[in-house]
Design a protein around this motif. Sequence first.
Motif, PDB file in Angstrom:
ATOM      1  N   MET A   1      -5.185   0.771  -0.090  1.00  0.00           N
ATOM      2  CA  MET A   1      -5.310  -0.624  -0.258  1.00  0.00           C
ATOM      3  C   MET A   1      -6.038  -1.416   0.766  1.00  0.00           C
ATOM      4  O   MET A   1      -5.829  -1.103   2.022  1.00  0.00           O
ATOM      5  CB  MET A   1      -4.124  -1.305  -0.567  1.00  0.00           C
ATOM      6  CG  MET A   1      -3.897  -2.643  -0.756  1.00  0.00           C
ATOM      7  SD  MET A   1      -2.430  -3.497  -1.110  1.00  0.00           S
ATOM      8  CE  MET A   1      -1.940  -2.519  -2.487  1.00  0.00           C
ATOM      9  N   ARG A   2      -6.859  -2.312   0.553  1.00  0.00           N
ATOM     10  CA  ARG A   2      -7.473  -3.214   1.742  1.00  0.00           C
ATOM     11  C   ARG A   2      -6.860  -4.489   1.801  1.00  0.00           C
ATOM     12  O   ARG A   2      -6.702  -5.130   0.915  1.00  0.00           O
ATOM     13  CB  ARG A   2      -9.012  -3.381   0.933  1.00  0.00           C
ATOM     14  CG  ARG A   2      -9.829  -2.087   0.840  1.00  0.00           C
ATOM     15  CD  ARG A   2     -11.394  -2.551   0.322  1.00  0.00           C
ATOM     16  NE  ARG A   2     -11.218  -3.678  -0.687  1.00  0.00           N
ATOM     17  CZ  ARG A   2     -12.246  -4.675  -0.690  1.00  0.00           C
ATOM     18  NH1 ARG A   2     -13.483  -4.517   0.153  1.00  0.00           N
ATOM     19  NH2 ARG A   2     -12.054  -5.623  -1.382  1.00  0.00           N
ATOM     20  N   ILE A   3      -6.205  -4.653   2.909  1.00  0.00           N
ATOM     21  CA  ILE A   3      -5.477  -5.470   3.279  1.00  0.00           C
ATOM     22  C   ILE A   3      -6.119  -6.449   4.718  1.00  0.00           C
ATOM     23  O   ILE A   3      -6.455  -5.957   5.486  1.00  0.00           O
ATOM     24  CB  ILE A   3      -3.941  -5.205   3.835  1.00  0.00           C
ATOM     25  CG1 ILE A   3      -3.507  -4.303   2.651  1.00  0.00           C
ATOM     26  CG2 ILE A   3      -3.242  -6.309   4.523  1.00  0.00           C
ATOM     27  CD1 ILE A   3      -2.067  -3.636   3.049  1.00  0.00           C
ATOM     28  N   GLY A   4      -6.014  -7.613   4.403  1.00  0.00           N
ATOM     29  CA  GLY A   4      -6.386  -8.481   5.412  1.00  0.00           C
ATOM     30  C   GLY A   4      -5.347  -9.217   6.020  1.00  0.00           C
ATOM     31  O   GLY A   4      -4.507  -9.995   5.484  1.00  0.00           O
ATOM     32  N   ILE A   5      -5.183  -9.567   7.312  1.00  0.00           N
ATOM     33  CA  ILE A   5      -4.118 -10.431   7.892  1.00  0.00           C
ATOM     34  C   ILE A   5      -4.780 -11.625   8.648  1.00  0.00           C
ATOM     35  O   ILE A   5      -5.493 -11.321   9.735  1.00  0.00           O
ATOM     36  CB  ILE A   5      -3.196  -9.416   8.795  1.00  0.00           C
ATOM     37  CG1 ILE A   5      -2.847  -8.375   7.831  1.00  0.00           C
ATOM     38  CG2 ILE A   5      -2.100 -10.374   9.569  1.00  0.00           C
ATOM     39  CD1 ILE A   5      -1.891  -7.328   8.418  1.00  0.00           C
TER      40      ILE A   5
END
Length: 109
Positions: A1-5
């Motif tokens: 999954m592509r996750i941005g924080i």
Amino acid sequence: MRIGILGTGAIAEAVVRGLAADGHEITVSDRSATRAAALARDVAGLRVAPNQAVLEAADVVILGLVAGAAATVLPGLRFRPGQRVISLMAGGGADRGRGLGSPRPGPRR
């Protein structure tokens, strides 16, 4: 999954370390360049980018900001319609971040 924080504080750092162990593709904001660079040295494959680039690289965005910072960071950012947003923001109610980005990243139920 592509996750941005968005955010690189203690909670965001703990989330990055936990998610990275599961093989997710993670991009963190360069809000604190020193902390983000240190985290990138420790976590293989972690990318550091400006806030808007974090949103563009992610299917799911995690808001790891303190509520006071959200008022300056989130306005002007463009969330994609339907983009999942998870808020870990401390210092505000559940609706604190609603309406600060565009389109509104309100809670998903």
